[in-house]
Design an enzyme around this catalytic site. Sequence first.
Site, PDB file in Angstrom:
ATOM      1  N   ASP A  59       0.157  -7.589   1.478  1.00  0.00           N
ATOM      2  CA  ASP A  59       0.513  -6.174   1.584  1.00  0.00           C
ATOM      3  C   ASP A  59       2.027  -5.989   1.685  1.00  0.00           C
ATOM      4  O   ASP A  59       2.517  -5.203   2.490  1.00  0.00           O
ATOM      5  CB  ASP A  59      -0.175  -5.523   2.789  1.00  0.00           C
ATOM      6  CG  ASP A  59      -0.150  -3.990   2.697  1.00  0.00           C
ATOM      7  OD1 ASP A  59       0.161  -3.469   1.611  1.00  0.00           O
ATOM      8  OD2 ASP A  59      -0.407  -3.329   3.726  1.00  0.00           O
ATOM      9  N   SER A 107       4.604   2.571   8.056  1.00  0.00           N
ATOM     10  CA  SER A 107       4.290   1.439   7.182  1.00  0.00           C
ATOM     11  C   SER A 107       5.493   1.048   6.336  1.00  0.00           C
ATOM     12  O   SER A 107       6.097   1.889   5.668  1.00  0.00           O
ATOM     13  CB  SER A 107       3.119   1.782   6.262  1.00  0.00           C
ATOM     14  OG  SER A 107       1.927   1.909   6.996  1.00  0.00           O
ATOM     15  N   HIS A 164       0.812  -1.220   0.000  1.00  0.00           N
ATOM     16  CA  HIS A 164       0.000   0.000   0.000  1.00  0.00           C
ATOM     17  C   HIS A 164       0.848   1.274   0.000  1.00  0.00           C
ATOM     18  O   HIS A 164       0.333   2.360  -0.255  1.00  0.00           O
ATOM     19  CB  HIS A 164      -0.992   0.005   1.172  1.00  0.00           C
ATOM     20  CG  HIS A 164      -0.402   0.325   2.514  1.00  0.00           C
ATOM     21  ND1 HIS A 164      -0.081  -0.644   3.441  1.00  0.00           N
ATOM     22  CD2 HIS A 164      -0.074   1.499   3.086  1.00  0.00           C
ATOM     23  CE1 HIS A 164       0.398  -0.062   4.535  1.00  0.00           C
ATOM     24  NE2 HIS A 164       0.415   1.240   4.338  1.00  0.00           N
TER      25      HIS A 164
END
Length: 511
Positions: free
Chosen positions: A171, A244, A140
């Site tokens: 992911d 992230s 992402h």
Amino acid sequence: MDLRVLRGRFRRVRSRAGMLVIAVAFIAGMVASPMLTRGVSAAGQQAATPEPIRIPSPAQLSSEFTKIVKQLAPAVVNINTESTVTTSWRGRQNPFGNTPFEDFFNRFFDPRQGPEPFKQRSLGSGVIVDPAGYILTNHHVVGKAERIRVKMQDDPKLYDAKVIGSDEETDLAVIKIEASKPLPYARMGNSDGLAVGDWVLAIGSPFGLEETVTAGIISAKERDLGAPFQRFLQTDAAINPGNSGGPLVNMAGEVIGINTQIASDSGNNAGVGFAVPSNTAINVYNQIVKHGKVTRGMIGITYQSEQNPVLLRSFGAEHGVVITSVQPGGPADEAGLKQGDVIVAINDSPIHSPDDLLAQVAALPVGEKATVRYIRDKKEQSTQLVPGDRAEMLAEQGGGGTPFGGGRPGTPAKFGISVQNLTPQIARQMGLESDARGVVVSSVDEASFAEEIGLRRGDVILEINHEPVRSVEDVLRLQRNLKSGSDVVFLVKRMQLGQTATLYLAGTLGE
């Protein structure tokens, strides 16, 4: 010798012995007196000279944190991405709020009519895992980016990066930068060796603040948030937007997770963060570097998503996963597997849960034979099949139909439901063949056996205790043989998310 002389000598000896006893007692008293005095003093009050408090040495844990950060920080990078987003309206806020007038307002009061593209920029983190410049991060973070630039610690240069491959289901993504010299990189660890309570560090660029380190513990493992191939490590180490793709590190200085998401109403850290385990990341990384993509096996079945001891007992199985439907022409169908078979092992690895089945099937090499052990008619059998490519098979599958929403109450059954025969019209509405047989549940009583096991209005009952149901009369006939304490297994068809699903529901009848 004269008797009087003997008596005199005896008196003198006795006198000397008495004096000796007195002397010994006196000496003993002198020795014991300080001890008695101390004992009485201790009983009456605290010791007059307490032990001194010593200054402790520097905390060993803090020292370990420092060593790990010095070792790992140079391998952690800041990732800047740029992508084009198209929107129909980017002007001022609508004074009417979110109302039916919003489209009218956008169309006639905004001077920039029609779709308008604009550049969107975002930040994330990553970790270099190979000196040649290969970086692990989140899908992402880079999945939709048109331009990716990477900044390393103590290097003002921004490096352009290219995507080597990306896997949306976990992911995870791998990107690469070109540098004139070997880059510092992090060692990957074994996430299976972690235990709840182990210390970990999260390193990344939250809010664009580079080289940020937070500490915490592993608060849970194998956390299921609903995605099929995502079983997360949970940590209370602070993770915020921008973290992230950054690493979660153990006390050996090894990457044991890739920070992915947080649980928070505000979108910021609330003490619950999630990381993809390193063992999953290693598998995905190796496939992407070698093939440019991740390939997973698929055998063409649907299966019971919940474990139910009653259901397994009815099939004669102690463990395993029950097949609820088989894709026509798929690998399982060609291998002879059928609805109602219980898969108990794949390539001699036992299956105890749906997660086991999904993980082991996905790990099967596409195009290579695999052995499946299963139970049918309460007897164990085996077959060989050749798994297909999951992505290709999913692309070929389709579904449709409209959920059944009507029907008058039919014949009541003691399960706590009313049922009626399946008509061709209802069958077509549910995406079934017009000549399909079964009974439709038209109502479910509250607090009934049917509600307890999960039967719903609109379900089509195909079997009861593995015997076919073609009409309401079959339901009445089969229920007459049941008593309190009997195990009951229903095979039903149900509309779920616009598709028809087949599943088993089971329970034990009460009084």
